[in-house]
Design a protein around this motif. Structure first.
Motif, PDB file in Angstrom:
ATOM      1  N   GLU A   1       0.836  -1.184   0.000  1.00  0.00           N
ATOM      2  CA  GLU A   1       0.000   0.000   0.000  1.00  0.00           C
ATOM      3  C   GLU A   1       0.875   1.238   0.000  1.00  0.00           C
ATOM      4  O   GLU A   1       1.878   1.291   0.697  1.00  0.00           O
ATOM      5  CB  GLU A   1      -0.902   0.019   1.227  1.00  0.00           C
ATOM      6  CG  GLU A   1      -1.980  -1.036   1.172  1.00  0.00           C
ATOM      7  CD  GLU A   1      -3.010  -0.854   2.266  1.00  0.00           C
ATOM      8  OE1 GLU A   1      -3.136   0.258   2.797  1.00  0.00           O
ATOM      9  OE2 GLU A   1      -3.684  -1.827   2.566  1.00  0.00           O
ATOM     10  N   LEU A   2       0.462   2.218  -0.793  1.00  0.00           N
ATOM     11  CA  LEU A   2       1.206   3.462  -0.902  1.00  0.00           C
ATOM     12  C   LEU A   2       0.380   4.611  -0.343  1.00  0.00           C
ATOM     13  O   LEU A   2      -0.835   4.646  -0.491  1.00  0.00           O
ATOM     14  CB  LEU A   2       1.530   3.759  -2.369  1.00  0.00           C
ATOM     15  CG  LEU A   2       2.381   2.738  -3.113  1.00  0.00           C
ATOM     16  CD1 LEU A   2       2.512   3.119  -4.567  1.00  0.00           C
ATOM     17  CD2 LEU A   2       3.745   2.607  -2.467  1.00  0.00           C
ATOM     18  N   SER A   3       1.067   5.563   0.263  1.00  0.00           N
ATOM     19  CA  SER A   3       0.384   6.770   0.713  1.00  0.00           C
ATOM     20  C   SER A   3      -0.006   7.594  -0.513  1.00  0.00           C
ATOM     21  O   SER A   3       0.460   7.325  -1.635  1.00  0.00           O
ATOM     22  CB  SER A   3       1.308   7.593   1.606  1.00  0.00           C
ATOM     23  OG  SER A   3       2.343   8.174   0.822  1.00  0.00           O
ATOM     24  N   ILE A   4      -0.827   8.610  -0.316  1.00  0.00           N
ATOM     25  CA  ILE A   4      -1.228   9.480  -1.424  1.00  0.00           C
ATOM     26  C   ILE A   4       0.008  10.130  -2.055  1.00  0.00           C
ATOM     27  O   ILE A   4       0.145  10.174  -3.277  1.00  0.00           O
ATOM     28  CB  ILE A   4      -2.203  10.573  -0.943  1.00  0.00           C
ATOM     29  CG1 ILE A   4      -3.497   9.951  -0.426  1.00  0.00           C
ATOM     30  CG2 ILE A   4      -2.488  11.573  -2.043  1.00  0.00           C
ATOM     31  CD1 ILE A   4      -4.345   9.306  -1.487  1.00  0.00           C
TER      32      ILE A   4
ATOM     33  N   GLN B   1       3.082   9.029  -2.082  1.00  0.00           N
ATOM     34  CA  GLN B   1       3.824   8.013  -2.821  1.00  0.00           C
ATOM     35  C   GLN B   1       3.131   7.696  -4.144  1.00  0.00           C
ATOM     36  O   GLN B   1       3.793   7.530  -5.169  1.00  0.00           O
ATOM     37  CB  GLN B   1       3.969   6.750  -1.976  1.00  0.00           C
ATOM     38  CG  GLN B   1       4.888   6.928  -0.791  1.00  0.00           C
ATOM     39  CD  GLN B   1       4.805   5.779   0.194  1.00  0.00           C
ATOM     40  OE1 GLN B   1       3.761   5.136   0.339  1.00  0.00           O
ATOM     41  NE2 GLN B   1       5.908   5.518   0.891  1.00  0.00           N
ATOM     42  N   GLN B   2       1.809   7.631  -4.127  1.00  0.00           N
ATOM     43  CA  GLN B   2       1.061   7.394  -5.361  1.00  0.00           C
ATOM     44  C   GLN B   2       1.297   8.516  -6.366  1.00  0.00           C
ATOM     45  O   GLN B   2       1.450   8.256  -7.570  1.00  0.00           O
ATOM     46  CB  GLN B   2      -0.433   7.263  -5.061  1.00  0.00           C
ATOM     47  CG  GLN B   2      -0.803   6.010  -4.316  1.00  0.00           C
ATOM     48  CD  GLN B   2      -2.264   5.994  -3.931  1.00  0.00           C
ATOM     49  OE1 GLN B   2      -3.107   6.558  -4.616  1.00  0.00           O
ATOM     50  NE2 GLN B   2      -2.573   5.344  -2.830  1.00  0.00           N
ATOM     51  N   GLN B   3       1.356   9.755  -5.889  1.00  0.00           N
ATOM     52  CA  GLN B   3       1.602  10.892  -6.773  1.00  0.00           C
ATOM     53  C   GLN B   3       2.991  10.794  -7.391  1.00  0.00           C
ATOM     54  O   GLN B   3       3.174  11.070  -8.576  1.00  0.00           O
ATOM     55  CB  GLN B   3       1.458  12.222  -6.012  1.00  0.00           C
ATOM     56  CG  GLN B   3       0.076  12.478  -5.455  1.00  0.00           C
ATOM     57  CD  GLN B   3      -0.954  12.745  -6.531  1.00  0.00           C
ATOM     58  OE1 GLN B   3      -1.055  12.046  -7.530  1.00  0.00           O
ATOM     59  NE2 GLN B   3      -1.741  13.770  -6.331  1.00  0.00           N
ATOM     60  N   ARG B   4       3.975  10.414  -6.597  1.00  0.00           N
ATOM     61  CA  ARG B   4       5.336  10.292  -7.128  1.00  0.00           C
ATOM     62  C   ARG B   4       5.439   9.160  -8.148  1.00  0.00           C
ATOM     63  O   ARG B   4       6.126   9.286  -9.156  1.00  0.00           O
ATOM     64  CB  ARG B   4       6.334  10.126  -5.979  1.00  0.00           C
ATOM     65  CG  ARG B   4       6.501  11.422  -5.183  1.00  0.00           C
ATOM     66  CD  ARG B   4       7.617  11.329  -4.171  1.00  0.00           C
ATOM     67  NE  ARG B   4       7.271  10.583  -2.982  1.00  0.00           N
ATOM     68  CZ  ARG B   4       6.593  11.068  -1.942  1.00  0.00           C
ATOM     69  NH1 ARG B   4       6.161  12.305  -1.949  1.00  0.00           N
ATOM     70  NH2 ARG B   4       6.355  10.312  -0.888  1.00  0.00           N
ATOM     71  N   VAL B   5       4.743   8.068  -7.890  1.00  0.00           N
ATOM     72  CA  VAL B   5       4.728   6.952  -8.849  1.00  0.00           C
ATOM     73  C   VAL B   5       4.072   7.400 -10.150  1.00  0.00           C
ATOM     74  O   VAL B   5       4.568   7.105 -11.255  1.00  0.00           O
ATOM     75  CB  VAL B   5       4.005   5.712  -8.265  1.00  0.00           C
ATOM     76  CG1 VAL B   5       3.731   4.681  -9.343  1.00  0.00           C
ATOM     77  CG2 VAL B   5       4.830   5.104  -7.137  1.00  0.00           C
ATOM     78  N   ALA B   6       2.975   8.136 -10.060  1.00  0.00           N
ATOM     79  CA  ALA B   6       2.293   8.636 -11.260  1.00  0.00           C
ATOM     80  C   ALA B   6       3.213   9.556 -12.057  1.00  0.00           C
ATOM     81  O   ALA B   6       3.264   9.482 -13.290  1.00  0.00           O
ATOM     82  CB  ALA B   6       1.004   9.359 -10.881  1.00  0.00           C
TER      83      ALA B   6
ATOM     84  N   ARG C   1       5.852   7.416 -13.780  1.00  0.00           N
ATOM     85  CA  ARG C   1       5.266   6.716 -14.937  1.00  0.00           C
ATOM     86  C   ARG C   1       5.074   7.667 -16.112  1.00  0.00           C
ATOM     87  O   ARG C   1       5.294   7.299 -17.259  1.00  0.00           O
ATOM     88  CB  ARG C   1       3.938   6.080 -14.542  1.00  0.00           C
ATOM     89  CG  ARG C   1       4.104   4.868 -13.669  1.00  0.00           C
ATOM     90  CD  ARG C   1       2.797   4.254 -13.228  1.00  0.00           C
ATOM     91  NE  ARG C   1       1.892   4.043 -14.351  1.00  0.00           N
ATOM     92  CZ  ARG C   1       0.583   3.926 -14.237  1.00  0.00           C
ATOM     93  NH1 ARG C   1       0.007   4.001 -13.055  1.00  0.00           N
ATOM     94  NH2 ARG C   1      -0.161   3.712 -15.285  1.00  0.00           N
TER      95      ARG C   1
END
Length: 86
Positions: A1-4, A6-11, A14
C-alpha cells in the motif's frame, strides 16, 4: 500500500518514463499536505527539466501560480477561445 504522496510520485515517474515532450499534470497536489506538496513539486520540476519536458500543470490552488513561468485562469482561457464580437 502506498500513501497518497507516494502514489503521486509513482504517477509522475510513470508519466516521465517515455521521455515525453509534454507532461500534463491535472491536480497532482490536491490531496497532499504542504510538506508532501513541496517535495512532489520539487521532484516533478527536476524530472521535467532532466527530461527536457514542458509541464502543463492544472490546479485550483492559486498559491502555486508564482512557481510557473506562465499561468492562465479558466476565465482567460474561455475568452481566448470565443470568436470576437463585431
Amino acid at each position: 500500500e502506498l500513501s497518497i504522496g507516494q502514489q503521486q510520485r509513482v504517477a509522475a515517474a510513470r508519466a516521465l518514463i517515455g521521455q515525453p515532450e509534454l507532461v500534463i499534470a491535472d491536480e497532482p497536489t490536491s490531496a497532499l499536505d504542504f510538506d508532501a506538496r513541496e517535495a512532489f513539486l520539487q521532484l516533478l520540476f527536476a524530472e521535467c527539466r532532466a527530461a527536457g519536458a514542458s509541464l502543463l500543470f492544472v490546479s485550483h490552488d492559486q498559491s502555486l501560480a508564482p512557481l510557473f513561468d506562465r499561468s492562465l485562469s479558466l476565465a482567460e482561457l474561455n475568452r481566448a477561445t470565443r470568436p470576437q464580437e463585431a
